[in-house]
Design a protein around this motif. Structure first.
Motif, PDB file in Angstrom:
ATOM      1  N   PHE A  65     -30.943 -27.222  -8.229  1.00 12.92           N
ATOM      2  CA  PHE A  65     -31.794 -27.028  -8.919  1.00 12.92           C
ATOM      3  C   PHE A  65     -31.101 -27.614 -10.178  1.00 12.92           C
ATOM      4  CE2 PHE A  65     -33.848 -24.826 -12.596  1.00 12.92           C
ATOM      5  CZ  PHE A  65     -34.765 -24.906 -12.305  1.00 12.92           C
ATOM      6  N   ILE A  66     -30.236 -26.851 -10.250  1.00 13.19           N
ATOM      7  CA  ILE A  66     -28.893 -27.610 -11.334  1.00 13.19           C
ATOM      8  C   ILE A  66     -28.769 -28.617 -11.398  1.00 13.19           C
ATOM      9  CG2 ILE A  66     -26.580 -27.263 -12.462  1.00 13.19           C
ATOM     10  CD1 ILE A  66     -26.590 -23.942 -11.024  1.00 13.19           C
ATOM     11  N   ALA A  67     -28.651 -29.870 -10.811  1.00 13.94           N
ATOM     12  CA  ALA A  67     -28.343 -30.917 -10.603  1.00 13.94           C
ATOM     13  C   ALA A  67     -30.130 -31.271 -10.800  1.00 13.94           C
ATOM     14  CB  ALA A  67     -27.876 -31.307  -9.360  1.00 13.94           C
ATOM     15  N   ALA A  68     -31.175 -31.295 -10.121  1.00 11.59           N
ATOM     16  CA  ALA A  68     -31.936 -31.263 -11.258  1.00 11.59           C
ATOM     17  C   ALA A  68     -31.807 -31.594 -12.621  1.00 11.59           C
ATOM     18  CB  ALA A  68     -33.500 -31.213  -9.550  1.00 11.59           C
ATOM     19  N   THR A  69     -32.642 -30.316 -11.923  1.00 13.52           N
ATOM     20  CA  THR A  69     -32.867 -30.275 -14.169  1.00 13.52           C
ATOM     21  C   THR A  69     -32.158 -31.164 -15.240  1.00 13.52           C
ATOM     22  OG1 THR A  69     -31.701 -27.739 -14.004  1.00 13.52           O
ATOM     23  CG2 THR A  69     -33.769 -28.599 -13.742  1.00 13.52           C
ATOM     24  N   THR A  70     -30.156 -30.645 -14.804  1.00 12.94           N
ATOM     25  CA  THR A  70     -29.602 -31.689 -16.001  1.00 12.94           C
ATOM     26  C   THR A  70     -29.828 -33.050 -16.123  1.00 12.94           C
ATOM     27  OG1 THR A  70     -28.107 -29.451 -15.444  1.00 12.94           O
ATOM     28  CG2 THR A  70     -27.455 -31.542 -16.473  1.00 12.94           C
ATOM     29  N   PRO A 126     -34.077 -19.515 -13.851  1.00 13.69           N
ATOM     30  CA  PRO A 126     -34.168 -20.937 -13.921  1.00 13.69           C
ATOM     31  C   PRO A 126     -34.241 -21.476 -15.414  1.00 13.69           C
ATOM     32  CG  PRO A 126     -36.236 -20.597 -13.965  1.00 13.69           C
ATOM     33  CD  PRO A 126     -35.508 -19.441 -12.940  1.00 13.69           C
ATOM     34  N   THR A 127     -34.754 -20.156 -16.288  1.00 15.19           N
ATOM     35  CA  THR A 127     -34.196 -20.423 -17.829  1.00 15.19           C
ATOM     36  C   THR A 127     -33.243 -20.392 -18.087  1.00 15.19           C
ATOM     37  OG1 THR A 127     -36.679 -19.293 -18.035  1.00 15.19           O
ATOM     38  CG2 THR A 127     -35.103 -19.251 -19.962  1.00 15.19           C
ATOM     39  N   VAL A 132     -27.740 -22.742 -20.001  1.00 14.04           N
ATOM     40  CA  VAL A 132     -26.228 -23.209 -20.330  1.00 14.04           C
ATOM     41  C   VAL A 132     -26.051 -24.533 -19.417  1.00 14.04           C
ATOM     42  CG1 VAL A 132     -24.643 -22.370 -18.231  1.00 14.04           C
ATOM     43  CG2 VAL A 132     -25.654 -20.584 -19.122  1.00 14.04           C
ATOM     44  N   PHE A 133     -26.462 -25.459 -19.006  1.00 11.97           N
ATOM     45  CA  PHE A 133     -26.184 -26.141 -18.336  1.00 11.97           C
ATOM     46  C   PHE A 133     -26.710 -27.410 -19.093  1.00 11.97           C
ATOM     47  CE2 PHE A 133     -25.246 -23.299 -14.434  1.00 11.97           C
ATOM     48  CZ  PHE A 133     -23.629 -23.928 -13.643  1.00 11.97           C
ATOM     49  N   ASP A 134     -28.221 -27.537 -19.281  1.00 13.99           N
ATOM     50  CA  ASP A 134     -28.501 -28.404 -20.660  1.00 13.99           C
ATOM     51  C   ASP A 134     -27.145 -28.524 -21.767  1.00 13.99           C
ATOM     52  OD1 ASP A 134     -30.160 -29.433 -18.767  1.00 13.99           O
ATOM     53  OD2 ASP A 134     -32.141 -29.325 -20.738  1.00 13.99           O
ATOM     54  N   VAL A 163     -13.202 -30.049 -26.735  1.00 10.26           N
ATOM     55  CA  VAL A 163     -14.789 -29.927 -26.053  1.00 10.26           C
ATOM     56  C   VAL A 163     -15.134 -28.833 -25.236  1.00 10.26           C
ATOM     57  CG1 VAL A 163     -16.662 -30.652 -24.529  1.00 10.26           C
ATOM     58  CG2 VAL A 163     -15.788 -32.258 -26.232  1.00 10.26           C
ATOM     59  N   VAL A 164     -13.908 -28.435 -24.386  1.00 11.93           N
ATOM     60  CA  VAL A 164     -13.641 -27.256 -23.130  1.00 11.93           C
ATOM     61  C   VAL A 164     -13.679 -26.315 -24.406  1.00 11.93           C
ATOM     62  CG1 VAL A 164     -12.338 -26.361 -22.456  1.00 11.93           C
ATOM     63  CG2 VAL A 164     -12.575 -29.333 -21.748  1.00 11.93           C
ATOM     64  N   ARG A 165     -12.858 -26.363 -25.393  1.00 12.89           N
ATOM     65  CA  ARG A 165     -13.127 -25.071 -26.354  1.00 12.89           C
ATOM     66  C   ARG A 165     -14.347 -24.447 -26.498  1.00 12.89           C
ATOM     67  NH1 ARG A 165      -9.953 -24.951 -31.684  1.00 12.89           N
ATOM     68  NH2 ARG A 165     -11.134 -25.957 -32.330  1.00 12.89           N
ATOM     69  N   ARG A 166     -14.890 -24.972 -26.828  1.00 16.99           N
ATOM     70  CA  ARG A 166     -16.327 -25.288 -27.940  1.00 16.99           C
ATOM     71  C   ARG A 166     -17.313 -24.515 -26.675  1.00 16.99           C
ATOM     72  NH1 ARG A 166     -17.550 -29.757 -32.248  1.00 16.99           N
ATOM     73  NH2 ARG A 166     -15.827 -28.579 -33.975  1.00 16.99           N
ATOM     74  N   VAL A 167     -17.006 -25.162 -25.410  1.00 15.97           N
ATOM     75  CA  VAL A 167     -17.763 -24.641 -24.365  1.00 15.97           C
ATOM     76  C   VAL A 167     -17.766 -23.479 -23.626  1.00 15.97           C
ATOM     77  CG1 VAL A 167     -18.108 -25.023 -21.643  1.00 15.97           C
ATOM     78  CG2 VAL A 167     -18.257 -26.748 -23.183  1.00 15.97           C
ATOM     79  N   MET A 168     -16.654 -22.805 -23.902  1.00  8.77           N
ATOM     80  CA  MET A 168     -16.230 -22.132 -23.446  1.00  8.77           C
ATOM     81  C   MET A 168     -16.156 -20.768 -24.159  1.00  8.77           C
ATOM     82  SD  MET A 168     -15.065 -22.689 -20.107  1.00  8.77           S
ATOM     83  CE  MET A 168     -14.282 -21.062 -19.186  1.00  8.77           C
ATOM     84  N   THR A 169     -15.715 -20.939 -25.178  1.00 11.97           N
ATOM     85  CA  THR A 169     -16.082 -20.117 -26.712  1.00 11.97           C
ATOM     86  C   THR A 169     -17.634 -19.633 -27.256  1.00 11.97           C
ATOM     87  OG1 THR A 169     -15.623 -21.603 -28.237  1.00 11.97           O
ATOM     88  CG2 THR A 169     -13.775 -19.887 -27.387  1.00 11.97           C
TER      89      THR A 169
END
Length: 320
Positions: A65-70, A126-127, A132-134, A163-169
């Motif tokens: 599901f994650i792979a399909a929607t993203t 799913p929400t 998260v992944f979008d 990028v990594v810092r912004r995603v993780m924080t």
């Protein structure tokens, strides 16, 4: 139809109430600062934590599901990027922001309240996964494209670390990660803590929607950019159609998950399009116009989608 209007009207009503207040009240934009802080750091994180923490852990690891929607979001981003490159004469920074308008749904401010209100608790997982992944996708691809285009003055390695810092924080992601841990360990907060979280998450949707309306009202709105109608066609029509097509073709998903994904994809462009345009000082007017016009047009398109979802009118596949 009255049930659909009863669900949609509070959401769009609060947005347009904020829009009217933003146009009429003579309050500077700086007045939104603490309310925005409350929404991003205090109110919405408990909502996402609760959505995820209450979900059986095995449902949070649905990689298909994650792979399909993203992947579908990424495809719409690519289509919008090509439209932007064509109509902005190869300007990659402007095309990158235009691509956000054409593919990034308002999954933070509008998504949870609308999907849970329309589809119930079954829409929570799913929400959360789509949010998260979008978000991970956009927080990664946009800085990378800006670095490639030379708009970002940092070295490429510095951009990747940023990028990594912004995603993780990011508070939404932190809350979701904590929710995953709580689901794994089957942790339940003490009653007093849970009551506090409930109090905060109930404030999230109205505050976020009102702020969205005010923020849109305060944006500069000049002549509509020529690519905006094409971007909104991708965002409001092609994106949900592709999500439905991919999920029904892959198969094996609960109908509520499919309906949630389609409804999330049908939402108007996220305010983050304008925020990122301001951050990189490019395509500001186009992003502002895209968010404003997309929000107005989505009153019709999202209401129609809500009607289809609530009356089980989504086909179960191309052959049905």
């Amino acid at each position: 139809m009255s049930e659909v209007l009863a669900l949609a009207l509070p959401f769009f009503g609060v947005i347009f109430l904020g829009l009217a207040c933003g146009r009429l009240a003579r309050i500077p934009e700086s007045g939104l600062a603490w309310l925005s802080f409350f929404i991003i750091y205090v109110a919405l994180p408990p909502l996402f934590f609760s959505l995820v923490a209450r979900t059986p852990f095995h449902e949070l690891t649905n990689g298909t599901f994650i792979a399909a929607t993203t992947a579908t979001t990424a495809l719409c981003f690519t289509l919008s990027l090509l439209v932007g490159l064509w109509l902005r004469r190869g300007n990659l920074p402007e095309a990158s922001i235009a691509a956000i308008v054409g593919s990034y749904s308002n999954v933070g401010y509008m998504g949870p309240g609308l999907t849970l209100g329309a589809l119930g608790a079954g829409a929570s997982v799913p929400t959360a996964l789509i949010f998260v992944f979008d978000s991970l996708f956009f927080f990664t691809i946009v800085p990378v494209l800006m670095a490639v285009s030379g708009r970002d003055n940092h070295r490429f390695s510095q951009t990747l670390l940023l990028v990594v810092r912004r995603v993780m924080t990011h508070p939404f992601n932190v809350a979701t990660f904590l929710g995953v841990a709580a689901a794994y360990f089957e942790f339940h907060p003490p009653v007093a803590v849970e009551k506090t979280l409930e109090f905060l998450r109930n404030a999230a949707a109205p505050c976020a929607l009102f702020t969205l309306g005010v923020s849109v009202a305060l944006r500069p709105m000049g002549r509509m950019q020529g690519e905006v109608p094409w971007l909104l066609l991708i965002k409001l029509v092609i994106h949900p159609a592709l999500v439905w097509l991919v999920l029904t073709t892959v198969g094996g998903f609960d109908p509520v998950w499919i309906a949630t994904a389609v409804l999330m994809a049908s939402l108007p462009p996220a305010l983050n399009a304008f925020i990122m345009a301001k951050q990189y000082d490019t395509y500001v007017a186009g992003a502002s116009g895209g968010v404003l016009i997309g929000t107005v047009v989505s009153v019709a398109t999202v209401t129609a989608m809500l009607y289809a979802v609530q009356h089980d009118m989504l086909p179960h596949g191309l052959l049905h």
